[in-house]
Scaffold this active site. Structure first.
Site, PDB file in Angstrom:
ATOM      1  N   TRP B 316      -4.210  -5.355  -7.330  1.00 48.75           N
ATOM      2  CA  TRP B 316      -5.641  -5.053  -7.245  1.00 48.75           C
ATOM      3  C   TRP B 316      -5.933  -3.587  -7.542  1.00 48.75           C
ATOM      4  O   TRP B 316      -7.072  -3.218  -7.819  1.00 48.75           O
ATOM      5  CB  TRP B 316      -6.156  -5.385  -5.852  1.00 48.75           C
ATOM      6  CG  TRP B 316      -5.668  -4.450  -4.775  1.00 48.75           C
ATOM      7  CD1 TRP B 316      -4.379  -4.115  -4.517  1.00 48.75           C
ATOM      8  CD2 TRP B 316      -6.468  -3.712  -3.854  1.00 48.75           C
ATOM      9  NE1 TRP B 316      -4.313  -3.236  -3.472  1.00 48.75           N
ATOM     10  CE2 TRP B 316      -5.576  -2.974  -3.039  1.00 48.75           C
ATOM     11  CE3 TRP B 316      -7.831  -3.620  -3.617  1.00 48.75           C
ATOM     12  CZ2 TRP B 316      -6.016  -2.133  -2.015  1.00 48.75           C
ATOM     13  CZ3 TRP B 316      -8.268  -2.799  -2.588  1.00 48.75           C
ATOM     14  CH2 TRP B 316      -7.360  -2.065  -1.802  1.00 48.75           C
ATOM     15  N   ASP B 317      -4.884  -2.742  -7.465  1.00 45.19           N
ATOM     16  CA  ASP B 317      -5.055  -1.302  -7.662  1.00 45.19           C
ATOM     17  C   ASP B 317      -5.769  -0.994  -8.970  1.00 45.19           C
ATOM     18  O   ASP B 317      -6.564  -0.058  -9.061  1.00 45.19           O
ATOM     19  CB  ASP B 317      -3.705  -0.587  -7.735  1.00 45.19           C
ATOM     20  CG  ASP B 317      -2.733  -0.981  -6.658  1.00 45.19           C
ATOM     21  OD1 ASP B 317      -2.893  -2.053  -6.072  1.00 45.19           O
ATOM     22  OD2 ASP B 317      -1.792  -0.212  -6.433  1.00 45.19           O
ATOM     23  N   GLU B 447      -2.394  -3.342   5.132  1.00 42.82           N
ATOM     24  CA  GLU B 447      -1.250  -4.245   5.302  1.00 42.82           C
ATOM     25  C   GLU B 447      -0.553  -4.062   6.649  1.00 42.82           C
ATOM     26  O   GLU B 447       0.476  -4.684   6.893  1.00 42.82           O
ATOM     27  CB  GLU B 447      -0.266  -4.058   4.147  1.00 42.82           C
ATOM     28  CG  GLU B 447      -0.879  -4.484   2.821  1.00 42.82           C
ATOM     29  CD  GLU B 447       0.064  -4.341   1.634  1.00 42.82           C
ATOM     30  OE1 GLU B 447       1.073  -3.625   1.762  1.00 42.82           O
ATOM     31  OE2 GLU B 447      -0.220  -4.937   0.587  1.00 42.82           O
ATOM     32  N   LYS B 552      -2.547   1.060   7.756  1.00 44.79           N
ATOM     33  CA  LYS B 552      -1.733   1.723   6.742  1.00 44.79           C
ATOM     34  C   LYS B 552      -2.620   2.518   5.803  1.00 44.79           C
ATOM     35  O   LYS B 552      -2.204   3.506   5.217  1.00 44.79           O
ATOM     36  CB  LYS B 552      -0.983   0.629   5.974  1.00 44.79           C
ATOM     37  CG  LYS B 552       0.013   1.078   4.941  1.00 44.79           C
ATOM     38  CD  LYS B 552       0.642  -0.152   4.266  1.00 44.79           C
ATOM     39  CE  LYS B 552       1.570   0.213   3.130  1.00 44.79           C
ATOM     40  NZ  LYS B 552       1.955  -0.988   2.352  1.00 44.79           N
ATOM     41  N   GLN B 553      -3.859   2.036   5.631  1.00 43.22           N
ATOM     42  CA  GLN B 553      -4.723   2.596   4.608  1.00 43.22           C
ATOM     43  C   GLN B 553      -6.176   2.239   4.912  1.00 43.22           C
ATOM     44  O   GLN B 553      -6.458   1.434   5.776  1.00 43.22           O
ATOM     45  CB  GLN B 553      -4.337   2.026   3.254  1.00 43.22           C
ATOM     46  CG  GLN B 553      -4.572   0.522   3.112  1.00 43.22           C
ATOM     47  CD  GLN B 553      -3.672  -0.079   2.047  1.00 43.22           C
ATOM     48  OE1 GLN B 553      -2.531  -0.410   2.322  1.00 43.22           O
ATOM     49  NE2 GLN B 553      -4.178  -0.195   0.850  1.00 43.22           N
TER      50      GLN B 553
END
Lengths: 713, 713
Positions: B316-317, B447, B552-553
């Site tokens: 998806w990046d 994640e 995580k993000q």
């Protein structure tokens, strides 16, 4: 009239070879023999030894920290029953057709008749009688030959046949391949061959031997004599040499018969009105007894010793489905099964740390050697409830036996270390409804819902685990408390946490909720799911299953069975009805529990229906995969549905209680249990439930809500 | 003074070989060359071709239905830069030390100096200049030799060196081993060798060739002459023959220089006050351009063409972090990247069915060929949001380009099929707060939390996906609607579902909630976690991470960046503060998003701090694993943080808007974007933000909340 201690080909679902091999398998808790054809070889034939496994690294598509490292796979060993038969001219009898099979549950003898054929259609009849020693690891094998259209000489050689490799499979319920075995054959004498098998990576060794009762392993015989050849097979203890074989067929058969006499003295069941069902229940208990490890370092595999399914692993099934039978009929054996758990406590302490919990122990979800062997943590390690399941079994064992020696040696430490795990694993949260202790990202028994918060079963069982630790701390020798660094404050904290554990409740349906979000999800589209798509796990991606309200097996309902004082009949009925309609029973562990709860609700038609499916599950091959091995937990479940279900047997606040509910189809149910050094006979008919004290001191019990003191006649 | 179009060894974190290879890698969207030592061989050296992969079955410890079947692993091909050098007496220069390296970002030329040594310590200097054709797949290689302590003759052979096998690793961010390659070498002439490499299971072929500009691939030269040897390398298109090599070093260099001139015409950035930062940003855009597949059937791998990390997969990046840069500077290339997604729509339709959704399409979480290659579904397939991410990118592309041809050919179908997925995948529920449309058992971008209900990001993006389908249905050619069986009722249903999608909100903190249960969980024990235990994923079992509040993000915060009109500044500030303190930024995708949201909140110190980590991430090796390849998404993220962050660039209701926020450290920021056939130059200083129209018709935009019409000077 059906002989309730005998099973024949006419009593079972099919003649498919692998299925028949499972059903008629023989074992003694250590070694297992599938009833495979003695002259043909197949991938499913072979000898199994409880706890004899090979390891190999688990390969993950994408690995992560803390994952189980190694498969532990039970090894398919050479078939001790195999025999090589040929004519005087060297025509080998390679083809075979099973003609008759009779398993005597009273003596443990299996008699099978085969018609053997050569490629040239020479035919003879072989009658094989097998019996497994129950206090030795020797087996008696009697081969009797008769002519059909071939009448000459036979050359018979007893062999230790090698096994075909298993095929790999995506079905998680099947076994895996083991190829890394070393075989060393020793010709001890013309009469005896031994083969020592060592595993390459688990570094285990076992020796199998065969001994001819005649002059040599190879013998030439005349068919006209209807000759009988006796052989003895034997299996060593793991990592020990094979002792000299001392039995002959008669002594092994006597040993077996004596063992089963003792078992049936406490385990016999009578259902007046359904002999076939009584036969099925006797079969179930026979197989349960055959499967149970008796040495304190082995347990009961999911398939027992009847097949290599589930890789020979031990699961929570032992404690929750099978151990009650042993606790109530053979407490010494139950203690050995719990001793196995104690023996793997060091591995469980390590596992807790690997899961981020510094104190206490977390038992492996599936294992032989104590290390986690589950390669899919959402339906493996996340089933933390195994910890509380084991503790629950310790509690039941203590209730029934009051075995203080066990408590001091092992039992308390198991309950303490599992309680310590829960106390650290959970967390407190302030809510509008008060302060709660909760557990996140767990999976309950229902494997169709995974990685959820506050699974009712898990939370309720953890609560019990903590309360039990508190109770047993009062009972155990204070020296044990000191050895295990148990302070009063810790025991008090257990009690406080137990009080604070949150138990989810669904307001809309007014029932206990399987987990925090179970009722938010849409109900599985049952009406548009074809019958061929069950079990769902073999037809849908886990994510598809998980995002629906659908249960593989009893979950909240299982907790209700275990804690009969928790929930009143009205709520229980709502719960039972709700969960029943969204449960597929794709797990063999489900129906027995629904039967018990239905009994408690006096829904006797349903209780009976679930019970019948439970009692005859493998005999009718209800799950369709008995070829891979028996459903051991369900065998135990059938006994539970009978005793805890129809007889309402529970121990509540230290008192044994019964409540009778007899299905309309039967006129009387009779069974026996041991309880605190007593032997009781329970008799239920359509009018009443009576308990007769056969051995031991007077006992106060509750029957149908009334307290009674029973005495020997 | 720093040359902002040049990078040298002095500008980067370390001299560790694999890291240097990554940083100075060259590519053209099709082929990638790591800057590996030309005389030594290593496992990390080699040539990479975008989309050239081998497959092999994914092995699961425990498999289940619908799991991804095959790994797709980018292949490490022979190193085109490798050369064999020996003395007249046969002493081979096997050891080498890098002395200097300069990458010219304006021309694409890489110049490296090595001191080569024989075992007898004979030393010479090699200067290697490499340049990759940008409109061809030829590379120019110039090797210049000088004496140090060895002064005699050299024998130089250009080879196509084989590659060492990669080692297997448990780190999911590394690449996997590919061993099933077949090599066929053809000596085309004394001047040219080709090698055709075919994969055994994905059945793909590629040809690499090297051509000497002198008489032969092996040449003997005199060091005293400071000899220069030119070679050309070339790579075919996948499954096509290698065309004749037509360029020489000069023409390839010219092609490269011209390409980069065009890129910088739209992409040049000036940060007055920090040349080193400008250099870093130029480097980031240089690598982003090198990595992007330009052929409509390839995309941008997570590591671009700079390394084999993440197996060369597209995630998806691309859409969420990289595509905006291309949409706003090179829309033709952006279209090609979206065309890749269109090309794998058939596989996505199949995948939807495999996940139990009969209509629509579900794009693979990680893939090259369109099929799912994620072997861990909780952080793979469960990230359904990729569907909406791709649709979002189509929406941005349409906003910026109004490319109706693309819409009719591809764009609408992508948005329609993803919208159809959401409509079927979600489910309605009646609650006390009204009727809601919800999504269960999904994983958001974060994640460190997996398999949750109503992930805010997923739900918000799905809502957008459905609304976009409704909007674009009005714009697309009606013939397309007919072809795709789109009825008015379906489009209306999309709108209704979009309205009804539930967006979780946490009452206690008064912020949007990452998912239904995120705030129930205990906060990760940050204070007792040693620094060495980050990233957490390499030190804790997933279950341990998942059961805590830790990210995580960016996740909810990422949705806030994408939908600037959703949330007022007060709530956004609360959200930003809350999520920031529980985010580890263990993902390279996190900091750029926090920077953008900090800018919007005028938290300029924080915005600057996050931006600096973003802009220099690989140059300072912030994540510690740049040796495996660059963090491509973060490269795009640095452009986003600059444009959408500091310049507040958004398209809201079809109108381009800017809001300036300049960090205190800078005096001025200038960058360019293309917008609807115009070229804009954005200039922000500490006083104001100004937009200059360099090309195209007058345009009405919003600057700092005021609507303005800009015209060319």
């Amino acid at each position: 009239m059906t002989n309730t201690y005998q099973l024949t080909l006419a009593d079972i679902a099919s003649q498919e070879a692998a299925y028949v091999e499972t059903i008629f398998s023989l074992a003694n808790g250590h070694l297992g023999l599938r009833a495979s054809d003695p002259v043909m070889t197949s991938a499913t034939a072979g000898t199994i030894v409880n706890g004899f496994y090979e390891t190999r690294p688990i390969v993950y598509g994408e690995a992560a920290v803390g994952y189980a490292k190694n498969h532990q796979t039970i090894v398919n060993l050479p078939d001790l029953r195999h025999i090589h038969v040929q004519t005087a001219t060297g025509d080998v009898f390679r083809a075979s057709e099973r003609q008759a099979t009779t398993l005597n549950l009273a003596t443990g003898q299996l008699t099978e008749q085969f018609e053997l054929r050569t490629a040239a259609d020479q035919r003879i009849r072989l009658t094989l009688t097998s019996v497994v020693g129950q206090t030795t690891n020797e087996i008696g094998l009697r081969y009797q030959f008769e002519a059909i259209n071939y009448t000459g000489q036979l050359q018979v050689t007893k062999t230790l046949a090698a096994i075909d490799g298993d095929e790999a499979s995506d079905d998680p319920r099947k076994a895996r391949q083991v190829t890394s075995l070393n075989f060393a054959t020793a010709q001890v004498s013309p009469r005896q061959t031994n083969v020592t098998i060592t595993t390459q990576t688990s570094h285990k060794a076992i020796t199998l031997g065969v001994l001819a009762m005649g002059e040599a392993l190879t013998q030439t015989i005349e068919l006209a004599d209807k000759p009988v050849l006796d052989y003895i097979g034997a299996v060593s203890v793991i990592d020990q040499p094979l002792p000299a074989m001392v039995g002959d067929f008669a002594t092994i058969a006597a040993d077996s018969a004596q063992y089963w006499r003792k078992v049936w003295a406490n385990s016999a069941i009578t259902i007046e009105g359904d002999d076939q069902l009584t036969q099925a229940l006797h079969y179930n208990l026979f197989q349960l007894n055959q499967a149970a490890g008796r040495d304190g370092v082995t347990n009961i595999a999911a398939k027992g010793l009847s097949g290599t399914g589930y890789e020979g692993h031990y699961f929570w099934d032992t404690e929750m489905y099978m151990l009650p039978y042993f606790i109530y009929t053979q407490p010494e054996l139950a203690r050995q099964l719990l001793a196995y758990r104690y023996s793997i406590l060091p591995q469980a302490r390590k596992r807790a740390k690997a899961l981020g919990v510094a104190q206490g122990a977390l038992f492996a979800w599936r294992t032989i050697n104590g290390e986690e062997a589950s390669a899919y943590y959402p339906a493996g390690t996340a089933q933390y409830h195994i910890n509380a399941d084991i503790a629950y079994a310790v509690g039941t064992y203590m209730d029934v036996t009051d075995d203080r020696d066990f408590l001091n040696q092992m039992g308390f430490e198991i309950v303490l270390e599992t309680a310590r795990f829960w106390a650290q694993f959970g967390s407190y949260r302030e809510t509008q409804a008060g302060r709660r202790f909760e557990f996140f990202d767990v999976t309950g028994p229902d494997e169709y819902t995974a990685i959820v918060n506050n699974n009712y079963y898990t939370n309720r069982m953890a609560k019990h685990n903590l309360m039990l630790a508190q109770q047993l701390a009062r009972l155990v020798d204070p020296a044990v408390l000191r050895r295990l660094n148990v302070l009063d404050s810790e025991v008090q904290a257990f009690g406080q946490i137990a009080d604070d554990i949150y138990l989810p409740y669904n307001q809309e349906h007014q029932i206990n909720a399987q987990d925090d979000s179970f009722f938010d999800k849409p109900v599985w589209p049952f009406e548009s799911t074809p019958k061929s798509h069950y079990p769902l796990l073999l037809h849908y991606h886990p994510l598809t299953i998980y995002r629906h309200q659908v249960a593989k097996q009893a979950d909240t309902i299982l907790a209700e069975y275990l804690f009969p004082a928790d929930t009143d009949q009205d709520q229980l009925l709502r719960e039972y009805r709700y969960y029943e309609q969204i449960t597929t029973h794709d797990s063999s562990l489900s129906r027995s529990v629904f039967s018990m709860v239905a009994s408690r609700l006096n829904q006797m038609d349903a209780a009976y229906h679930f019970f019948m499916d439970t009692a005859q599950m493998d005999l009718v091959d209800l799950q369709g995969n008995a070829a891979d091995g028996l459903h051991l937990a369900n065998l135990g479940g059938s006994w539970l549905a009978l005793t805890t279900g129809f007889a309402g047997m529970h121990i509540v606040n230290g008192q044994l209680q019964f409540t009778g509910h007899l299905p309309a189809a039967w006129s009387k149910l009779t069974f026996r249990v041991r309880y605190q050094n007593r032997l009781l006979q329970v008799e239920i008919d359509q009018q009443q439930l009576a308990v007769v004290l056969l051995e031991g001191d007077a006992l106060t019990i509750t029957i149908d809500g009334e307290i009674q003191t029973i005495r020997q006649a």
